[in-house]
Motif scaffolding. Structure first.
Motif, PDB file in Angstrom:
ATOM      1  N   VAL A  15      66.730 -35.199 -45.741  1.00 29.31           N
ATOM      2  CA  VAL A  15      67.232 -36.005 -46.858  1.00 29.31           C
ATOM      3  C   VAL A  15      66.171 -36.138 -47.956  1.00 29.31           C
ATOM      4  O   VAL A  15      66.458 -35.976 -49.139  1.00 29.31           O
ATOM      5  N   LEU A  16      64.926 -36.421 -47.560  1.00 27.45           N
ATOM      6  CA  LEU A  16      63.874 -36.663 -48.548  1.00 27.45           C
ATOM      7  C   LEU A  16      63.403 -35.388 -49.238  1.00 27.45           C
ATOM      8  O   LEU A  16      62.993 -35.406 -50.396  1.00 27.45           O
ATOM      9  N   SER A  17      63.450 -34.265 -48.493  1.00 26.53           N
ATOM     10  CA  SER A  17      62.869 -33.021 -49.031  1.00 26.53           C
ATOM     11  C   SER A  17      63.670 -32.437 -50.197  1.00 26.53           C
ATOM     12  O   SER A  17      63.230 -31.477 -50.820  1.00 26.53           O
ATOM     13  N   GLU A  18      64.834 -33.011 -50.481  1.00 22.14           N
ATOM     14  CA  GLU A  18      65.571 -32.565 -51.661  1.00 22.14           C
ATOM     15  C   GLU A  18      64.766 -32.842 -52.940  1.00 22.14           C
ATOM     16  O   GLU A  18      64.817 -32.077 -53.892  1.00 22.14           O
ATOM     17  N   ASP A  19      64.032 -33.969 -52.927  1.00 25.33           N
ATOM     18  CA  ASP A  19      63.270 -34.351 -54.127  1.00 25.33           C
ATOM     19  C   ASP A  19      61.776 -34.521 -53.870  1.00 25.33           C
ATOM     20  O   ASP A  19      60.994 -34.550 -54.834  1.00 25.33           O
ATOM     21  N   TYR A  20      61.374 -34.643 -52.609  1.00 27.76           N
ATOM     22  CA  TYR A  20      59.981 -34.980 -52.317  1.00 27.76           C
ATOM     23  C   TYR A  20      59.394 -34.048 -51.253  1.00 27.76           C
ATOM     24  O   TYR A  20      60.117 -33.423 -50.477  1.00 27.76           O
ATOM     25  N   GLU A  21      58.074 -33.998 -51.237  1.00 28.21           N
ATOM     26  CA  GLU A  21      57.365 -33.314 -50.158  1.00 28.21           C
ATOM     27  C   GLU A  21      57.059 -34.351 -49.084  1.00 28.21           C
ATOM     28  O   GLU A  21      56.451 -35.392 -49.374  1.00 28.21           O
ATOM     29  N   VAL A  22      57.473 -34.101 -47.850  1.00 28.07           N
ATOM     30  CA  VAL A  22      57.350 -35.073 -46.770  1.00 28.07           C
ATOM     31  C   VAL A  22      56.187 -34.689 -45.847  1.00 28.07           C
ATOM     32  O   VAL A  22      56.108 -33.563 -45.368  1.00 28.07           O
ATOM     33  N   LEU A  23      55.281 -35.636 -45.628  1.00 27.83           N
ATOM     34  CA  LEU A  23      54.148 -35.449 -44.721  1.00 27.83           C
ATOM     35  C   LEU A  23      54.292 -36.430 -43.567  1.00 27.83           C
ATOM     36  O   LEU A  23      54.692 -37.576 -43.764  1.00 27.83           O
ATOM     37  N   TRP A  24      53.949 -35.980 -42.350  1.00 29.69           N
ATOM     38  CA  TRP A  24      54.027 -36.846 -41.169  1.00 29.69           C
ATOM     39  C   TRP A  24      52.634 -37.033 -40.579  1.00 29.69           C
ATOM     40  O   TRP A  24      51.794 -36.126 -40.621  1.00 29.69           O
ATOM     41  N   ALA A  25      52.379 -38.212 -40.021  1.00 27.92           N
ATOM     42  CA  ALA A  25      51.084 -38.509 -39.408  1.00 27.92           C
ATOM     43  C   ALA A  25      51.313 -39.054 -38.002  1.00 27.92           C
ATOM     44  O   ALA A  25      52.200 -39.890 -37.779  1.00 27.92           O
ATOM     45  N   GLU A  26      50.517 -38.568 -37.040  1.00 29.90           N
ATOM     46  CA  GLU A  26      50.679 -38.958 -35.646  1.00 29.90           C
ATOM     47  C   GLU A  26      49.981 -40.273 -35.318  1.00 29.90           C
ATOM     48  O   GLU A  26      50.399 -41.018 -34.433  1.00 29.90           O
ATOM     49  N   ASN A  27      48.873 -40.571 -36.021  1.00 30.93           N
ATOM     50  CA  ASN A  27      48.088 -41.751 -35.661  1.00 30.93           C
ATOM     51  C   ASN A  27      47.373 -42.288 -36.893  1.00 30.93           C
ATOM     52  O   ASN A  27      47.476 -41.737 -37.992  1.00 30.93           O
ATOM     53  N   LYS A  28      46.625 -43.386 -36.690  1.00 30.05           N
ATOM     54  CA  LYS A  28      45.940 -44.068 -37.791  1.00 30.05           C
ATOM     55  C   LYS A  28      44.937 -43.151 -38.478  1.00 30.05           C
ATOM     56  O   LYS A  28      44.845 -43.123 -39.710  1.00 30.05           O
ATOM     57  N   GLU A  29      44.166 -42.399 -37.672  1.00 32.58           N
ATOM     58  CA  GLU A  29      43.143 -41.525 -38.239  1.00 32.58           C
ATOM     59  C   GLU A  29      43.772 -40.461 -39.133  1.00 32.58           C
ATOM     60  O   GLU A  29      43.260 -40.142 -40.213  1.00 32.58           O
ATOM     61  N   GLU A  30      44.906 -39.904 -38.693  1.00 34.05           N
ATOM     62  CA  GLU A  30      45.565 -38.871 -39.489  1.00 34.05           C
ATOM     63  C   GLU A  30      46.145 -39.463 -40.768  1.00 34.05           C
ATOM     64  O   GLU A  30      46.140 -38.820 -41.814  1.00 34.05           O
ATOM     65  N   VAL A  31      46.634 -40.707 -40.685  1.00 32.33           N
ATOM     66  CA  VAL A  31      47.122 -41.374 -41.893  1.00 32.33           C
ATOM     67  C   VAL A  31      46.001 -41.484 -42.917  1.00 32.33           C
ATOM     68  O   VAL A  31      46.164 -41.151 -44.094  1.00 32.33           O
TER      69      VAL A  31
END
Length: 494
Positions: free
Chosen positions: A393-409
């Motif tokens: 849904v989001l990738s129609e207009d945005y680039e979506v990034l995912w993070a597994e944990n606090k450090e990756e965020v």
């Protein structure tokens, strides 16, 4: 009254009670019933409402045990006037809980039995919005003052080298003495360089203000960059000063913008040269395995203690007789902030100063961001949502990034520069996720933050907002809901 009439009356009363229950359920407010002695006789609220005390704990309690003396006095005074005049009263008051402050508005309505009904509504959001508007007004006024200061400083700083260039150019034309001509040419060259530096600083400042300063990140050797800085400035070092270079044995690699990093180090060295008349200036590189620290250490005049805290602010100059507009260090700080690094200064008056830049090492997922890229949304992974559906849904207009944990965020915040952060309140535990929000704010990230919460409880809402969240989304939620919120913050023309 016949049995049928009794049945109809009972059904009518039951229907009215059900209606009243639905009205209460639909309200975000809650109701306290006080007697004339400020004793809490009853509490009426929706089943989903969350108070700091349970209903059973509240009923029969003296209001003075719940509220502060100031708020209690305000309630008692208005309850008396409400009963005496048989008129509605309204009060607003704060309520402290742990480190948070909530604001409430209570409408007091007299009842027939000598009691008062207080319809209480949470107005914390309104007060926060008012505070934000007030802060925005102050910021706007300060911006106007800053503009005036900027124009005043620039008119002076531009006029000084320009007058020198014009004056010495006329003297150069009129003079027949070759030695004088050499001196005039050197002075013209020096003031031209000063004027060019000032213009470049103003242009850099303008790019930063408009958000158009591009960063071209690539993997670079800090060792080689410091060697290059040393080579360039070794030709400019005055007599009586030694330019040293201290490097570790290993080659330290980081992701950075080469030209901007050299600009920062060059500014540090130039300032050290201006403020050092004897001794040494040392370029030093060191690493702790996570952070690489590049420093410029001088044995110059140092910085007074009252100037150290403001040294990176615009137009801040320790010595008014040293050339420059006081923009260089402010620009350096902005550049290092965009690197996701840290800039520091240590100084002792009469002993010397150390200016340093710290950058993270060995980050594999950094990539360059170009003009025209779609806005980025960074989301912490949550087992309760379907990542594929949200991405679709989001990738129609945005680039979506995912993070597994606090450090990756944190790493992706530093290096990928997302435009929106979505955090689950249970992400690492409630305290951890809220601590992460606060940490993001203290690190000077002005990124909008949306927090998702399993059960939309009142105390969780307030804690999240107090930590710096812009919006709160109750779970379970549809991907379209998140998309609608993202559009509020990110939807614009590209």
């Amino acid at each position: 009254m016949t049995q049928q009439e009794l049945q109809q009356a009972y059904e009518k009363q039951t229907a009215e009670l059900e209606l009243y229950k639905k009205i209460v359920e639909a309200q975000s407010s809650f109701i306290f019933i006080f007697d004339s002695d400020f004793i809490l006789c009853d509490v009426i609220m929706s089943s989903s409402a969350q108070l700091l005390h349970t209903r059973e704990e509240l009923i029969g309690t003296d209001g003075r045990m719940i509220y502060s003396p100031e708020v209690s006095e305000l309630y008692i005074e208005n309850i008396k006037e409400c009963l005496l005049e048989n008129k509605k009263r309204e009060i607003e008051y704060p309520l402290q809980s742990e480190d948070l402050v909530y604001y409430f508005k209570a409408r007091l309505v007299p009842l027939d039995n000598g009691k008062v009904m207080a319809i209480i509504r949470d107005i914390t959001d309104r007060m926060m919005q008012f505070s934000e508007l007030h802060q925005a007004k102050i910021a706007s006024e300060e911006a106007g003052k800053a503009k005036t200061v900027f124009l005043s400083n620039m008119s002076h700083e531009i006029r000084t080298p320009l007058n020198a260039i014009v004056g010495f150019s006329e003297l150069l034309t009129d003079s027949d003495n070759e030695e004088e001509k050499v001196i005039y040419k050197d002075l013209i060259k020096k003031n031209t360089a000063q004027l060019l530096q000032l213009v470049n600083e103003v242009l850099d400042l303008s790019r930063m203000e408009s958000g158009k300063m591009e960063m071209n990140f690539a993997e670079h050797s800090l060792t080689e960059l410091l060697i290059e800085t040393h080579m360039v400035h070794s030709l400019k070092i005055p007599s009586g000063i030694e330019l040293k270079l201290e490097l570790p044995e290993e080659n330290i690699m980081v992701m950075t913008d080469r030209n901007r990093f050299l600009q920062v180090m060059s500014n540090f060295v130039s300032n050290a040269i201006k403020n050092t008349t004897e001794g040494s200036i040392t370029l030093k590189l060191e690493s702790d395995g996570e952070w690489a620290r590049a420093s410029v250490i001088d044995t110059g005049r140092g910085i007074p203690k009252d100037h150290i805290k403001t040294i990176f602010e615009r137009f801040e100059k320790v010595n008014d007789f040293v050339p420059g507009a006081g923009l260089g260090l402010s620009i350096c700080k902005s550049i290092v902030d965009q690197f996701g690094g840290k800039i520091d200064v240590e100084s002792e008056e009469g002993v010397g100063s150390t200016f340093s830049v710290s950058l993270r090492e060995h980050v594999d997922f950094i990539r360059q961001r170009s003009v025209g890229d779609r806005p980025r949304i960074l989301i912490s992974k949550d087992n309760d949502v379907d990542c594929d559906d949200i991405t679709k849904v989001l990738s129609e207009d945005y680039e979506v990034l995912w993070a597994e944990n606090k450090e990756e965020v944190m790493d992706k915040l530093y290096y990928l520069k997302p435009d929106l952060l979505v955090l689950d309140i249970a992400f690492g535990g409630e305290a951890t996720s809220l601590d992460l929000v606060s940490y993001v704010r203290t690190e000077a990230f002005n990124i909008p933050i949306i927090v998702t919460i399993e059960q939309l409880q009142y105390t969780q809402q307030q804690k999240a907002r107090h930590a710096g969240c812009r919006r709160i989304l109750s779970k379970p939620y549809a991907p379209g809901q998140l998309k609608a919120l993202a559009d509020i913050y990110l939807k614009r023309d590209y």
